[in-house]
Design an enzyme around this catalytic site. Structure first.
Site, PDB file in Angstrom:
ATOM      1  N   SER A  10      38.088  27.537  46.405  1.00 21.84           N
ATOM      2  CA  SER A  10      38.033  27.337  44.956  1.00 21.84           C
ATOM      3  C   SER A  10      37.751  25.880  44.637  1.00 21.84           C
ATOM      4  CB  SER A  10      39.360  27.748  44.318  1.00 21.84           C
ATOM      5  OG  SER A  10      39.402  27.315  42.968  1.00 21.84           O
ATOM      6  N   ASP A  35      35.783  28.829  39.068  1.00 19.67           N
ATOM      7  CA  ASP A  35      36.642  29.281  37.975  1.00 19.67           C
ATOM      8  C   ASP A  35      36.138  28.743  36.639  1.00 19.67           C
ATOM      9  OD1 ASP A  35      38.812  30.803  39.242  1.00 19.67           O
ATOM     10  OD2 ASP A  35      39.260  28.914  40.256  1.00 19.67           O
ATOM     11  N   MET A  37      36.963  28.658  32.766  1.00 23.10           N
ATOM     12  CA  MET A  37      38.082  28.869  31.833  1.00 23.10           C
ATOM     13  C   MET A  37      37.708  28.315  30.462  1.00 23.10           C
ATOM     14  SD  MET A  37      41.296  27.730  34.211  1.00 23.10           S
ATOM     15  CE  MET A  37      41.206  27.802  35.992  1.00 23.10           C
ATOM     16  N   MET A 137      45.207  38.853  40.951  1.00 22.70           N
ATOM     17  CA  MET A 137      45.709  37.484  40.823  1.00 22.70           C
ATOM     18  C   MET A 137      47.115  37.399  41.420  1.00 22.70           C
ATOM     19  SD  MET A 137      43.345  35.621  39.490  1.00 22.70           S
ATOM     20  CE  MET A 137      44.366  34.151  39.230  1.00 22.70           C
ATOM     21  N   ASP A 175      43.752  35.665  44.733  1.00 20.73           N
ATOM     22  CA  ASP A 175      43.505  34.305  44.264  1.00 20.73           C
ATOM     23  C   ASP A 175      44.812  33.730  43.737  1.00 20.73           C
ATOM     24  OD1 ASP A 175      42.668  31.963  43.074  1.00 20.73           O
ATOM     25  OD2 ASP A 175      41.319  32.910  41.631  1.00 20.73           O
TER      26      ASP A 175
END
Length: 223
Positions: A10, A35, A37, A137, A175
């Site tokens: 990540s 990611d 967001m 998650m 994750d």
């Protein structure tokens, strides 16, 4: 389901100022986990299509884009059009998850759906063939560096058992808090695709860290 563990570092844990150099350090990875967001669906803001496009242009491995955003029905196809190999949206945010998954596949990306720790997965059982990846998650989404939540393992195990029963070729991803000390639990519960941030980028030799994680996951793979 695949028996070969995939390790997707990540970039939340990378040095954003030196992104191209950071990406070059993870050439042994299967994908780079990106990611996105929006500070609405989750209380954090990262970056959008322009940054993802630059990462796509410089990454030595394919992109695994994780959209933690409102209205993925509108925005997710654009990330597939940028060339991302995989685009994952949240079940909690999508209005028409099936239509969106099919749209992503039509564009040429793998279609993924993610669930937060408290979200049940039972509704996905009948839909396993509609997705290429399901992301469970293992932390509350929004920030890197959180502790792994073992209480998410039972639903991962149920997903793995259901996928096996239906012979569904879906990847099961985890994750959050994945490290050498936690990856075995997730592998035993059925995960075959692992997002790791600080466990990779925090290591002096990220490629060696990737290899070590992959070996542990393979040794504990769900049988």
């Amino acid at each position: 389901m695949s028996s070969v563990p995939r390790i997707n570092p990540s970039i939340l844990a990378a040095d954003f100022v030196n992104m191209q150099a950071e990406l070059a350090r993870i050439a042994a990875a299967d994908f780079v986990h990106v990611d996105v967001m929006d500070n609405h669906f989750v209380p954090n803001l990262t970056f959008g299509p322009q940054m993802v496009e630059r990462i796509q242009a410089t990454s030595p491995v394919p992109l695994d884009v994780h959209l933690m955003i409102d209205d993925p029905d509108r925005w997710a196809p654009g990330y597939a059009e940028l060339g991302a190999a995989s685009v994952t949206f949240h079940l909690e945010a999508a209005r028409e998850p099936l239509s969106l998954a099919r749209r992503l596949r039509d564009i040429g990306a793998r279609a993924g759906v993610a669930v937060k720790p408290a979200t049940p997965v039972d509704a996905l059982f009948e839909l396993l063939d509609e997705f290429d990846q399901i992301l469970v998650m293992t932390v509350e989404p929004g920030f890197g560096g959180q502790g792994f939540m073992p209480e998410t393992m039972p639903k991962l195990r149920r997903l793995a058992e259901e996928a096996r029963r239906r012979d569904a070729q879906v990847w099961l991803q985890v994750d959050g808090g994945i490290s050498e000390s936690t990856i075995a639990q997730a592998a035993e519960a059925g995960a075959d695709t692992f997002v790791a941030g600080s466990a990779v980028f925090g290591n002096d030799d990220p490629d060696a860290a990737i290899s070590a994680l992959r070996e542990i996951a393979a040794a504990h793979a769900h049988r």
